[in-house]
Design an enzyme around this catalytic site. Structure first.
Site, short mmCIF file in Angstrom:
data_model
loop_
_atom_site.label_atom_id
_atom_site.label_comp_id
_atom_site.label_asym_id
_atom_site.label_seq_id
_atom_site.Cartn_x
_atom_site.Cartn_y
_atom_site.Cartn_z
N GLU A 230 -1.16 -0.02 -5.61
CA GLU A 230 -0.35 0.25 -6.81
C GLU A 230 -0.96 -0.49 -8.00
O GLU A 230 -1.08 0.05 -9.09
CB GLU A 230 1.11 -0.18 -6.58
CG GLU A 230 2.01 0.18 -7.77
CD GLU A 230 3.50 -0.11 -7.53
OE1 GLU A 230 3.93 -0.16 -6.36
OE2 GLU A 230 4.22 -0.30 -8.52
N ARG A 308 13.40 -6.62 -7.59
CA ARG A 308 13.97 -5.76 -6.55
C ARG A 308 14.59 -6.59 -5.42
O ARG A 308 15.55 -6.15 -4.78
CB ARG A 308 12.93 -4.75 -6.01
CG ARG A 308 13.58 -3.60 -5.26
CD ARG A 308 12.57 -2.53 -4.85
NE ARG A 308 12.41 -1.46 -5.82
CZ ARG A 308 13.22 -0.40 -5.96
NH1 ARG A 308 14.29 -0.27 -5.19
NH2 ARG A 308 12.97 0.51 -6.85
N GLU A 711 10.20 4.49 1.36
CA GLU A 711 10.35 3.08 1.69
C GLU A 711 11.60 2.71 2.50
O GLU A 711 11.54 1.84 3.35
CB GLU A 711 10.37 2.25 0.39
CG GLU A 711 9.08 2.31 -0.39
CD GLU A 711 9.26 1.69 -1.77
OE1 GLU A 711 9.85 2.34 -2.65
OE2 GLU A 711 8.84 0.55 -1.95
#
Ligand code: MTE
Ligand code: LUZ
Ligand code: MOS
Length: 760
Positions: A230, A308, A711
């Protein structure tokens, strides 16, 4: 057809004809790049002598930070990461120079002749140490709902504990790499194995000191990313491009496995402290946690990962009083990065540990506490979003009835009462995972759809195929929206010149974001073609016209116009057969100054029931079964979605049980090869994996109501950890939960006998 759709790459993968970066035919004159990296984790560089190395046969140039024409800077969120080390080294494996040679063998010879001298500085690998020294990569954050500290005093029970979850090596099959090719006028095309073509383009433009439009980044597909590409595909692309800029020649740079494991960051290890307060009815009244995230030597994606963790700190539970804080601790490890779940798993493990601790102390099964505290519609998450279309209790209840979990639990107890040296344990793992990039501005995507005059279709989006089957899903969206067969549709490479300003393929949101854009573009084209049909049929209204099975229908009746005839006719009428659509997720927002908002388009829910068996003589274990009720929404393709659940589950189990990342106190990665780092193989997967889709209508923000799946199922793997600890307790009544993951066979064997009441 939807239900049997397989990943459309599977045949070329099996035949070996799929093209990854290292498979691209090399242009004559291509140079091979080899990174010279730091042997120590923290040091002042006193000298770097490349003169002997540069004189080696075949060596064309050795690049250092001195050769950079723009900025020596690749930090994505925070500008704290040099491409090549300058005066200081911050981790073992940090890039210092790039050797460019005619062959890789020549580059390797030269690598040995580079002379680096340095004075070593103290190395920090521990988060507690970094925290004490005030070393952070980015600001700490706290999410707060009501006043947890005040409520603890009123709780009937309060428990505290500490938790460790280790990092995880991505181990994508295709290692990191890039191939940079000069175009005319100093423009460059970069083939990159990246989840974020735009991140590569933007960072490389900065390093080269050129505007973004001079660089074209092209991605065919990845041999896996799992978050590791990423942000961390950027360095290799930028280095190769600097090589092309300086030498004018194509440059290929592919890391071998060893270098990839040593140089790249991984899932963040976390140490955490928790405190949980319950009333006598087992309702969780208050919860606090402090997360110490091992960010490594630079921020990379750590601020977003940390965020997160806070978003998922209460997992699937409604808790009235919550205070959770995360510190991104700066250490001398390679910068840690995105990994499937993106901090969510680390946060969820801690609340599950807190519940298990309470259950242990109160002598109840953890699943009783879990069940009593599950979220329902109208509950408020600590970040302010109000739970709606909440399905966690539905998945939980369906798991209990369909899998007859109470009976299974009784069977486990019966087995344990009869068996002395083999024991079983079980755990339930509910998951609630938010879908959207937590950073609201990233939630948008575009699609460029061409219908060629022969009726075939080419679609470009910002989505990167990395095995998750996003390209196959894009074909399904276009097939269903245009009413034509999938063979007519081709998904093009992901290319920054065709689709610009893309968010990375990440956050499980790729199919939603890009799929919605594909759907929009296809709808516009379809309406244009229906208008053309109306003209051909002398009708005034297109409402009764539909296109299905490559044919035009009027009021559900077949008329003699095929898709090909219609397309050609539109082309001859000089209508555009191209559309470019833009989608941005509606409704979402988040106010960082208050840490409140509505960051997620929706949540994905599920419940897993895990049973394990341990061999108390050998300390080895097996996973008997993992039975899952999962909220797919209205799945576009169960075959693909089941594959994602199975893969993520096993990856989660690997993280929790066997993948033991190990650095020594000098910051040296000891688990630096596949002989020292064990990932799940076919023998370590659960003997039974049962996946039952929850029947629902799906969510309007999910692509064709088919929810994101990449995920969330990883976190089912967390259940295995607790099932194993529960099995240990069956053998060793003095064992207390340790919450120290991964629970390797070695740790498990010790746990079975440590402080055991009997003599052995
Ligand atoms: N599946 C395969 N086979 N390979 C991968 O690299 N990455 C995972 C998941 N599934 C991955 C995968 C991660 S980390 C994410 S975020 C999602 O796929 C991204 O794709 P999506 O947004 O299309 O679900
Ligand atoms: N990447 C990111 C992610 O930049 N933001 C996110 O919220 C996210 N979530 C999961 C995985 N990658
Ligand atoms: Mo996935 S961690 O969002 O690449």
């Amino acid at each position: 057809m939807e239900h049997t759709t397989k990943n459309k790459d599977s045949i070329s993968h099996v035949r070996g004809t799929s093209i990854f970066v290292d498979d691209i035919s090399e242009i004559r004159g291509t140079l091979q790049g080899l990174v010279f990296d730091s042997p120590v984790a923290h040091a002042h560089i006193t000298s770097l002598d490349i003169s002997d190395a540069e004189r080696c046969t075949g060596v064309v140039k050795i690049l250092t930070y001195n050769d950079i024409r723009g900025e020596n800077q690749i930090g994505g969120i925070i500008q704290d990461e040099p491409l090549f080390a300058e005066k200081e080294i911050h981790f073992q494996g940090q890039a210092i120079a790039l050797i460019l040679a005619e062959t890789l063998a020549e580059a390797k010879k030269a690598q040995k002749l580079i002379q680096l001298t340095y004075t070593e500085l103290p190395v920090v690998t521990s988060v507690r140490q970094a925290h004490k020294n005030g070393r952070f990569t980015n600001a700490s954050r706290t999410f707060r709902k009501n006043d947890a500290e005040k409520i603890f005093a009123k709780c009937d029970y309060v428990f505290e504990g500490q938790v460790f979850t280790n990092g995880q090596e991505h181990l994508y099959l295709e290692t990191q790499g890039a191939y940079s090719v000069p175009l005319e006028n100093g423009n460059i095309k970069i083939y990159s194995s990246t989840q974020g073509p735009t991140s590569v383009q933007k960072a490389t433009a900065k390093v080269l000191g050129v505007p973004m439009h001079r660089l074209e980044v092209e991605v065919n597909r990845l041999g896996g990313g799992f978050g590791g590409k990423e942000d961390q595909a950027t360095a290799w692309a930028a280095m190769a491009a600097v090589g092309t800029q300086i030498t004018g020649r194509p440059v290929k740079l592919i890391l071998d496995r060893h270098s990839d494991m040593r140089m790249t960051g991984k899932r963040h290890p976390y140490e955490s402290d928790f405190k949980i307060g319950l009333d006598k009815n087992l309702k969780i009244k208050a919860y606090t946690a402090t997360f110490y995230q091992n960010a490594g030597a630079a921020a990379d994606l750590s601020p977003a990962v940390a965020e997160r963790t806070l978003f998922h700190a209460t997992n699937s539970y409604n808790i009235e009083n919550v205070e959770v804080t995360v510190h991104s601790c700066k250490t001398n490890l390679p910068p840690n990065t995105a990994f499937r779940g993106f901090g969510g798993p680390q946060g969820m493990f801690v609340i599950e540990a807190a519940i298990s601790k309470a259950a242990e102390a109160l002598g109840v099964s953890a699943h009783k506490i879990q069940e009593l505290n599950l979220l329902k519609d109208g509950d408020e998450f600590p970040y302010g979003q109000i739970a709606s279309e909440t399905l966690i209790q539905d998945t939980w209840n369906k798991a209990f009835t369909t899998f007859d979990i109470e009976k299974n639990i009784q069977q486990v107890a019966d087995f344990n009462s009869k068996s002395k040296y083999f024991k079983k344990g079980y755990a339930l793992m509910p998951i609630t995972f938010g879908i959207s990039f937590t950073n609201t501005p990233m939630n948008h995507a575009r699609a460029l759809v061409h219908i060629y005059q022969d009726g075939s279709v080419g679609i470009s989006t910002g989505a990167v195929e990395m095995g998750q089957s996003v390209n196959t899903k894009m074909v399904l969206v276009a097939t269903l929206t245009l009413g034509i067969s999938p063979e007519k549709i081709k998904i093009e490479t992901t290319n920054t010149t065709r689709v610009a300003n893309t968010s990375p393929t990440a956050a499980s949101a790729t199919a939603d974001l890009n799929g919605k854009a594909v759907e929009m573009a296809c709808k516009i084209l379809s309406n244009r073609l229906k208008t053309e049909s109306a003209r051909l049929l002398h009708l005034t209204d297109i409402k009764q016209i539909s296109i299905k099975d490559n044919q035009v229908f009027v009021s559900e009746k077949l008329v003699e116009i095929s898709w090909e005839e219609l397309v050609l006719s539109a082309h001859l009428q000089r209508l555009s057969l191209t559309e470019n659509a833009h989608y941005s997720t509606p409704e979402i927002h988040f106010d960082k100054s208050k840490e409140k908002g509505h960051p997620f388009a929706y949540h994905v829910y599920g419940t897993a029931f895990t049973v394990v068996s341990i061999d108390c003589i050998k300390g080895i274990y097996e996973i008997d079964s993992v039975k899952i009720v999962h909220d797919f929404g209205k799945s576009l393709s169960p075959a693909l979605d089941f594959g994602q659940v199975e893969g993520a589950l096993v990856q989660g189990i690997g993280w929790m049980t066997m993948e033991e990342l190990l650095y020594n106190e000098k910051g040296r990665l000891l688990s630096n090869s596949l002989s020292g780092y064990k990932v799940p193989d076919i023998f370590s997967v659960p003997k039974i994996i049962e996946i039952l889709p929850l029947e629902t209508v799906g969510h309007k923000h999910a692509i064709l109501k088919s929810k994101a799946v990449g995920e969330p199922p990883l976190m089912y793997g967390i259940g295995t950890y607790f099932a194993l600890e529960n099995a240990i307790k069956q053998f060793n009544p003095n064992y207390k939960h340790k919450f120290n993951s991964p629970l390797t066979p070695e740790k498990l064997l010790n746990a079975l006998y440590d402080n055991h009441p009997n003599e052995f």
